[in-house]
Design an enzyme around this catalytic site. Structure first.
Site, PDB file in Angstrom:
ATOM      1  N   ALA A 131      35.784  36.641  31.240  1.00 14.27           N
ATOM      2  CA  ALA A 131      36.786  36.840  32.201  1.00 14.27           C
ATOM      3  C   ALA A 131      36.441  37.830  33.169  1.00 14.27           C
ATOM      4  CB  ALA A 131      38.230  36.830  31.582  1.00 14.27           C
ATOM      5  N   GLU A 188      36.085  45.026  41.529  1.00 16.89           N
ATOM      6  CA  GLU A 188      37.557  44.465  42.249  1.00 16.89           C
ATOM      7  C   GLU A 188      37.245  43.283  42.886  1.00 16.89           C
ATOM      8  OE1 GLU A 188      40.141  47.428  43.339  1.00 16.89           O
ATOM      9  OE2 GLU A 188      39.403  49.077  42.137  1.00 16.89           O
TER      10      GLU A 188
HETATM   11  N1  COS Z   1      48.651  37.527  44.329  1.00 19.75           N
HETATM   12  C1  COS Z   1      49.812  36.796  43.535  1.00 19.75           C
HETATM   13  N2  COS Z   1      49.339  35.670  43.038  1.00 19.75           N
HETATM   14  C2  COS Z   1      48.033  35.259  43.287  1.00 19.75           C
HETATM   15  C3  COS Z   1      47.035  35.694  43.932  1.00 19.75           C
HETATM   16  C4  COS Z   1      47.519  36.925  44.767  1.00 19.75           C
HETATM   17  N3  COS Z   1      46.584  37.686  45.330  1.00 19.75           N
HETATM   18  N4  COS Z   1      46.050  35.028  43.752  1.00 19.75           N
HETATM   19  C5  COS Z   1      46.215  33.948  43.096  1.00 19.75           C
HETATM   20  N5  COS Z   1      47.447  34.139  42.572  1.00 19.75           N
HETATM   21  C6  COS Z   1      48.078  33.195  41.773  1.00 19.75           C
HETATM   22  C7  COS Z   1      48.258  31.640  42.468  1.00 19.75           C
HETATM   23  O1  COS Z   1      49.421  31.495  43.444  1.00 19.75           O
HETATM   24  C8  COS Z   1      48.414  30.813  41.317  1.00 19.75           C
HETATM   25  O2  COS Z   1      49.578  30.698  40.868  1.00 19.75           O
HETATM   26  P1  COS Z   1      50.312  29.421  40.202  1.00 19.75           P
HETATM   27  O3  COS Z   1      49.865  29.172  39.009  1.00 19.75           O
HETATM   28  O4  COS Z   1      51.839  29.800  40.066  1.00 19.75           O
HETATM   29  O5  COS Z   1      50.168  28.265  41.355  1.00 19.75           O
HETATM   30  C9  COS Z   1      47.695  31.559  40.316  1.00 19.75           C
HETATM   31  O6  COS Z   1      47.651  32.899  40.549  1.00 19.75           O
HETATM   32  C10 COS Z   1      46.390  31.140  40.218  1.00 19.75           C
HETATM   33  O7  COS Z   1      45.593  31.024  41.346  1.00 19.75           O
HETATM   34  P2  COS Z   1      44.478  30.231  41.814  1.00 19.75           P
HETATM   35  O8  COS Z   1      44.709  28.864  41.535  1.00 19.75           O
HETATM   36  O9  COS Z   1      44.063  30.466  43.492  1.00 19.75           O
HETATM   37  O10 COS Z   1      43.333  30.722  40.755  1.00 19.75           O
HETATM   38  P3  COS Z   1      41.879  30.806  40.851  1.00 19.75           P
HETATM   39  O11 COS Z   1      41.311  31.112  39.454  1.00 19.75           O
HETATM   40  O12 COS Z   1      41.303  29.473  41.548  1.00 19.75           O
HETATM   41  O13 COS Z   1      41.686  31.919  41.809  1.00 19.75           O
HETATM   42  C11 COS Z   1      41.053  34.366  42.398  1.00 19.75           C
HETATM   43  C12 COS Z   1      42.209  33.258  41.603  1.00 19.75           C
HETATM   44  C13 COS Z   1      39.725  33.748  42.243  1.00 19.75           C
HETATM   45  C14 COS Z   1      41.688  34.832  43.527  1.00 19.75           C
HETATM   46  C15 COS Z   1      41.567  35.409  41.145  1.00 19.75           C
HETATM   47  O14 COS Z   1      41.004  35.091  39.809  1.00 19.75           O
HETATM   48  C16 COS Z   1      40.495  36.653  41.405  1.00 19.75           C
HETATM   49  O15 COS Z   1      41.166  37.577  42.360  1.00 19.75           O
HETATM   50  N6  COS Z   1      39.655  36.898  40.706  1.00 19.75           N
HETATM   51  C17 COS Z   1      38.800  38.088  40.862  1.00 19.75           C
HETATM   52  C18 COS Z   1      39.194  38.848  39.734  1.00 19.75           C
HETATM   53  C19 COS Z   1      38.565  40.219  40.086  1.00 19.75           C
HETATM   54  O16 COS Z   1      38.467  40.939  41.122  1.00 19.75           O
HETATM   55  N7  COS Z   1      37.734  40.883  39.002  1.00 19.75           N
HETATM   56  C20 COS Z   1      37.418  42.061  39.161  1.00 19.75           C
HETATM   57  C21 COS Z   1      37.623  42.606  37.734  1.00 19.75           C
HETATM   58  S1  COS Z   1      38.821  44.033  37.822  1.00 19.75           S
HETATM   59  S2  COS Z   1      37.950  45.535  38.304  1.00 19.75           S
END
Ligand code: COS
Length: 383
Positions: A131, A366
């Site tokens: 993840a 991030e």
């Molecule tokens: N704020 C609040 N909710 C959010 C959001 C945000 N910025 N981005 C996504 N969501 C919500 C969506 O609304 C969706 O909700 P529902 O299930 O109720 O519809 C859910 O989260 C899943 O979103 P989505 O379908 O867009 O998911 P994806 O997996 O396609 O994409 C991303 C999500 C890619 C934006 C997310 O997984 C992400 O930011 N990944 C990167 C993580 C990261 O930065 N990792 C680094 C490690 S931490 S140092």
């Protein structure tokens, strides 16, 4: 800032942190990088100046700084030492921010106040082997057991994981809910809780003074009162934290780029070849002109995102744009700054190779640049 100038309070924090960075942080930067050790002495001094948990409200011992002041502090530290800038960014954006926003009064007093004094440190544990960008796919589980939850799983690449006393840990609550998002819950795990241990400390390309490690949970018993926010609110919290945190990574990238640019400008005036300083050559002038223009554009994007935060406006898109652009500028600028230094830039006697190594992480953590583009596109196309 809408008139392109900082407020007197923001200018003051800029002056204080710049002075501190030059006197206390820069002299240590190459040493702690080489030794790959956490700068406890710097953290202690920042706590004494109330600069450590700078965004935490006064009532819990923090400085109650606005987002732009905080971002300027990260930028100024990263200009001389990206590890130190990153430590401030991770502590505030990844630990203090979610505690301040989602914590109960009791949790805030218990977990934030000692952080502001530098007596304890905090970290944020979302990433797992399966993840990373796909953050929702958590394998760590939390099984309810009376007044406790029992956590099992492994987190990797956790900034400050090796030295943290408190860690915000994301886990899916079992029994599973249908929707992936609805399963994830955030817990505050404390060092010393049975079943919680630190695994491998990573050897990294850059930001080597900021430790990164694996965290292991083996039947780790966490009381229900340590849930952060609500059960099943974890993914929402994680996304909110990242939307905010990305501004501080943009600021770290901006600081690295500015530090490398200032070093390259200075060097180009001193270094003579073909009988004159190399800044007299157009090839060098054009590099400096491009670097300075890109840095200024990055600064505007990063400061704009911080102002959006201060004004309570939606952040996802602007923070992704700020981080994406500033991190790419940091890579470009550090590459060109080494080029201007020629062979000297490649040697460890000069800080350029450190800036170059440190810049790379800003395109990765991030959320990678690819994830930032996804976030920007989904904001552009929604509705
Ligand atoms: N704020 C609040 N909710 C959010 C959001 C945000 N910025 N981005 C996504 N969501 C919500 C969506 O609304 C969706 O909700 P529902 O299930 O109720 O519809 C859910 O989260 C899943 O979103 P989505 O379908 O867009 O998911 P994806 O997996 O396609 O994409 C991303 C999500 C890619 C934006 C997310 O997984 C992400 O930011 N990944 C990167 C993580 C990261 O930065 N990792 C680094 C490690 S931490 S140092």
């Amino acid at each position: 800032m809408t008139n392109f100038s900082l407020t007197p309070a923001q200018k003051m924090i800029q002056r204080i942190v710049r002075d501190f960075a030059q006197k206390e942080v820069e002299p240590l930067a190459s040493i702690i990088d080489e030794e790959e050790r956490f700068p406890y002495e710097t953290v202690e001094k920042m706590a004494a100046m109330n600069l450590l948990a700078v965004i935490v409200p006064r009532e819990y011992g923090g400085a109650s700084a606005d987002a732009l002041s905080y971002i300027i502090a990260v930028e100024e530290l990263s200009k001389v030492c990206a590890s130190t800038g990153g430590i401030l960014a991770a502590l505030n954006s990844l630990f203090c921010y979610p505690l301040t926003k989602y914590g109960t009064e009791e949790q805030k007093h218990k977990f934030l106040t000692p952080i502001t004094k530098g007596k304890k440190l905090g970290a944020f544990a979302l990433t797992e082997p399966e993840a990373g960008s796909d953050a929702i796919r958590q394998d760590t589980t939390a099984i309810p057991d009376g007044d406790n939850y029992v956590i099992n799983g492994t987190k990797i690449f956790i900034s400050g994981g090796d030295i943290a006393d408190f860690v915000i840990v994301f886990a899916k609550v079992v029994p599973n809910r249908k929707k992936l998002r609805g399963r994830i819950t955030a817990f505050i795990v404390e060092k010393g809780m049975p079943g919680f241990s630190t695994g491998t400390k990573e050897k990294k390309l850059g930001i080597r003074a900021s430790g990164t490690s694996e965290l292991v949970f083996e039947d780790c018993v966490v009381p229900r009162e340590n849930i952060l926010g609500e059960v099943a609110q974890g993914f929402e919290i994680a996304m909110d934290v990242l939307d905010n945190g990305r501004i501080s990574i943009g600021a770290q990238a901006l600081g690295i780029a500015t530090g490398a640019f200032e070093a390259a400008t200075k060097y180009s005036k001193e270094r003579k070849q073909f009988g004159q300083p190399i800044c007299k050559f157009q090839a060098i002038q054009w590099m400096l002109a491009d670097m300075s223009t890109q840095i200024e554009a990055a600064r505007l994007l990063v400061y704009k995102a911080a102002i959006y935060k201060d004004e309570g406006r939606p952040l996802s898109m602007v923070s992704a744009q700020a981080k994406l652009y500033a991190s790419e500028v940091a890579m470009h600028t550090t590459t060109k700054a080494i080029q201007i230094h020629g062979g000297y830039g490649y040697m460890r006697d000069y800080p350029l190779e450190r800036y170059f190594r440190d810049a790379k992480i800003t395109e990765i953590y991030e959320g990678t640049s690819e994830i930032q583009r996804l976030v920007i596109a989904s904001n552009l196309l929604k509705g």
